[in-house]
Write an enzyme that holds these catalytic residues in place. Sequence first.
Site, mmCIF file in Angstrom:
data_model
loop_
_atom_site.group_PDB
_atom_site.id
_atom_site.type_symbol
_atom_site.label_atom_id
_atom_site.label_comp_id
_atom_site.label_asym_id
_atom_site.label_seq_id
_atom_site.Cartn_x
_atom_site.Cartn_y
_atom_site.Cartn_z
ATOM 1 N N ARG A 149 27.096 9.478 10.887
ATOM 2 C CA ARG A 149 25.626 9.529 10.905
ATOM 3 C C ARG A 149 25.074 9.752 12.322
ATOM 4 O O ARG A 149 24.097 9.114 12.734
ATOM 5 C CB ARG A 149 25.021 8.244 10.314
ATOM 6 C CG ARG A 149 25.459 7.948 8.928
ATOM 7 C CD ARG A 149 25.021 8.996 7.907
ATOM 8 N NE ARG A 149 25.627 8.706 6.630
ATOM 9 C CZ ARG A 149 26.803 9.226 6.242
ATOM 10 N NH1 ARG A 149 27.449 10.099 6.995
ATOM 11 N NH2 ARG A 149 27.328 8.893 5.080
ATOM 12 N N SER A 195 19.109 5.353 3.074
ATOM 13 C CA SER A 195 19.598 4.131 3.720
ATOM 14 C C SER A 195 18.764 3.812 4.955
ATOM 15 O O SER A 195 18.562 4.676 5.808
ATOM 16 C CB SER A 195 21.052 4.295 4.148
ATOM 17 O OG SER A 195 21.841 4.493 3.015
ATOM 18 N N GLU A 207 19.232 3.835 10.519
ATOM 19 C CA GLU A 207 19.697 5.199 10.239
ATOM 20 C C GLU A 207 18.502 6.143 10.181
ATOM 21 O O GLU A 207 18.567 7.281 10.616
ATOM 22 C CB GLU A 207 20.451 5.198 8.897
ATOM 23 C CG GLU A 207 20.998 6.557 8.511
ATOM 24 C CD GLU A 207 22.009 6.500 7.369
ATOM 25 O OE1 GLU A 207 22.855 5.581 7.363
ATOM 26 O OE2 GLU A 207 21.944 7.377 6.500
HETATM 27 C C1 LIG Z 1 17.222 8.798 -2.208
HETATM 28 C C2 LIG Z 1 17.890 9.192 -0.913
HETATM 29 C C3 LIG Z 1 19.278 9.194 -0.833
HETATM 30 C C4 LIG Z 1 19.920 9.533 0.351
HETATM 31 N N1 LIG Z 1 21.280 9.519 0.405
HETATM 32 C C5 LIG Z 1 21.912 9.887 1.534
HETATM 33 C C6 LIG Z 1 23.350 9.911 1.598
HETATM 34 O O1 LIG Z 1 24.059 9.637 0.636
HETATM 35 N N2 LIG Z 1 23.924 10.281 2.769
HETATM 36 C C7 LIG Z 1 23.191 10.622 3.854
HETATM 37 O O2 LIG Z 1 23.772 10.964 4.884
HETATM 38 N N3 LIG Z 1 21.840 10.609 3.832
HETATM 39 C C8 LIG Z 1 21.183 10.254 2.697
HETATM 40 N N4 LIG Z 1 19.812 10.220 2.674
HETATM 41 C C9 LIG Z 1 19.042 10.497 3.917
HETATM 42 C C10 LIG Z 1 18.645 11.956 4.096
HETATM 43 O O3 LIG Z 1 18.521 12.620 2.859
HETATM 44 C C11 LIG Z 1 19.639 12.717 4.973
HETATM 45 O O4 LIG Z 1 19.750 12.125 6.253
HETATM 46 C C12 LIG Z 1 19.233 14.184 5.143
HETATM 47 O O5 LIG Z 1 20.269 14.865 5.806
HETATM 48 C C13 LIG Z 1 17.939 14.360 5.927
HETATM 49 O O6 LIG Z 1 17.574 15.704 5.819
HETATM 50 P P1 LIG Z 1 16.065 16.181 5.920
HETATM 51 O O7 LIG Z 1 16.063 17.653 5.875
HETATM 52 O O8 LIG Z 1 15.229 15.507 4.899
HETATM 53 O O9 LIG Z 1 15.702 15.683 7.369
HETATM 54 P P2 LIG Z 1 14.367 14.952 7.848
HETATM 55 O O10 LIG Z 1 14.295 13.609 7.213
HETATM 56 O O11 LIG Z 1 13.208 15.855 7.675
HETATM 57 O O12 LIG Z 1 14.697 14.761 9.395
HETATM 58 C C14 LIG Z 1 15.742 13.896 9.790
HETATM 59 C C15 LIG Z 1 16.139 14.221 11.227
HETATM 60 O O13 LIG Z 1 16.686 15.533 11.255
HETATM 61 C C16 LIG Z 1 15.979 16.342 12.177
HETATM 62 N N5 LIG Z 1 15.944 17.691 11.625
HETATM 63 C C17 LIG Z 1 15.618 18.082 10.367
HETATM 64 N N6 LIG Z 1 15.747 19.412 10.246
HETATM 65 C C18 LIG Z 1 16.155 19.874 11.461
HETATM 66 C C19 LIG Z 1 16.455 21.160 11.977
HETATM 67 N N7 LIG Z 1 16.386 22.277 11.228
HETATM 68 N N8 LIG Z 1 16.833 21.257 13.270
HETATM 69 C C20 LIG Z 1 16.920 20.155 14.054
HETATM 70 N N9 LIG Z 1 16.644 18.909 13.623
HETATM 71 C C21 LIG Z 1 16.272 18.772 12.330
HETATM 72 C C22 LIG Z 1 14.594 15.724 12.269
HETATM 73 O O14 LIG Z 1 13.981 16.043 13.510
HETATM 74 C C23 LIG Z 1 14.945 14.255 12.177
HETATM 75 O O15 LIG Z 1 15.354 13.792 13.445
HETATM 76 C C24 LIG Z 1 19.149 9.888 1.495
HETATM 77 C C25 LIG Z 1 17.749 9.902 1.404
HETATM 78 C C26 LIG Z 1 17.116 9.552 0.221
HETATM 79 C C27 LIG Z 1 15.621 9.590 0.150
#
Ligand SMILES: Cc1cc2nc3c(=O)[nH]c(=O)nc-3n(C[C@H](O)[C@H](O)[C@H](O)COP(=O)(O)OP(=O)(O)OC[C@H]3O[C@@H](n4cnc5c(N)ncnc54)[C@H](O)[C@@H]3O)c2cc1C
Length: 292
Positions: A160, A209, A280
């Site tokens: 992570r 998480s 996280e």
């Molecule tokens: C119900 C649920 C279940 C989940 N289960 C998991 C799991 O099993 N495992 C897990 O690892 N995570 C899980 N997550 C957390 C989340 O989905 C992940 O961390 C996911 O990778 C975040 O992606 P996002 O595009 O939504 O990023 P965001 O939440 O929009 O951003 C997260 C971070 O990434 C950065 N970011 C986003 N896009 C870019 C880009 N293109 N370039 C540079 N930086 C960027 C943002 O600046 C921020 O710092 C879960 C979330 C939910 C709501």
Amino acid sequence: MKIDEGVRLDRYTTIGTGGPAAALAQPVSLDELHEALAWAHERSLAVATIGLGSNLLVADEGVGAVVLKLAGELASAHTERELLVAGGGAANAVCLHRARAAGLGGFEFACAIPGTVGGGVWMNAGAYGSDWAAILVRALVVDEDGARWLTPAELGLRYRHSELRHGQVVARGEFRLEPRPAEEIKATVADLQRQRKAAQPTNKRTYGSVFKNPDHELSAGRMLEACGLKGYRIGGAQISPRHANFIENADGARTEDALGLMAEARRRANEQFGVVLEHEVVFLGDLELPPL
Ligand SMILES: Cc1cc2nc3c(=O)[nH]c(=O)nc-3n(C[C@H](O)[C@H](O)[C@H](O)COP(=O)(O)OP(=O)(O)OC[C@H]3O[C@@H](n4cnc5c(N)ncnc54)[C@H](O)[C@@H]3O)c2cc1C
């Protein structure tokens, strides 16, 4: 390119909280991405990229930065032989769909992660024994100085974690997959989704998480459950009665409420288990947890 000032970010986070961004830009190509970075630079504004906001807690007061949300070709995906080639803003669900249609396996674990390619790189997202580091070949990282392809090692991917900083945009990712019949992929995905539904509040507004699992025999969820926190509420936010490492927007929650719950959870885990929980979820804006 579309640049809107003062857009509220609660519409762009899965928890549904957060105030306005100084500006929200939605570049659809690499040229527009460079343009957006230059626009921010000219105004001395910081830059932060968001994906689907599924791991984000944005300050109620808002963010004094240009927030980028990748769109168009920066949010689409296709396959080339055994490579999945995707924009940083491509949703994992879209990537999985493309991979399955091409008979390529390896991305199934991401069916449980409601984010994008870029969000996955940022956090080395993972589930069910796999993660971005296991399948990512390279990512195109763009900042105001230009663009570079970086490998998982150069990105510093580990549990992570990556070495990426706000202002560095993952514009593309290439993943090495392997041939697998579409029917098998479908069956694996259905099975993983069943497991998720049984264990987590998948039908609630959360940001996944809250804390990373500590180096301890108990997971963060089990630890907070043992602290009696399931169902604990502050304002409109509550610790999920189903899984204590999730915070739900129960009713008109504000970021301040979620932050209050996180502070209480850390305090109790520290008091009862001597453990310092590390969050996280990513903070955007002026947000801080009180010291223990
Ligand atoms: C119900 C649920 C279940 C989940 N289960 C998991 C799991 O099993 N495992 C897990 O690892 N995570 C899980 N997550 C957390 C989340 O989905 C992940 O961390 C996911 O990778 C975040 O992606 P996002 O595009 O939504 O990023 P965001 O939440 O929009 O951003 C997260 C971070 O990434 C950065 N970011 C986003 N896009 C870019 C880009 N293109 N370039 C540079 N930086 C960027 C943002 O600046 C921020 O710092 C879960 C979330 C939910 C709501």
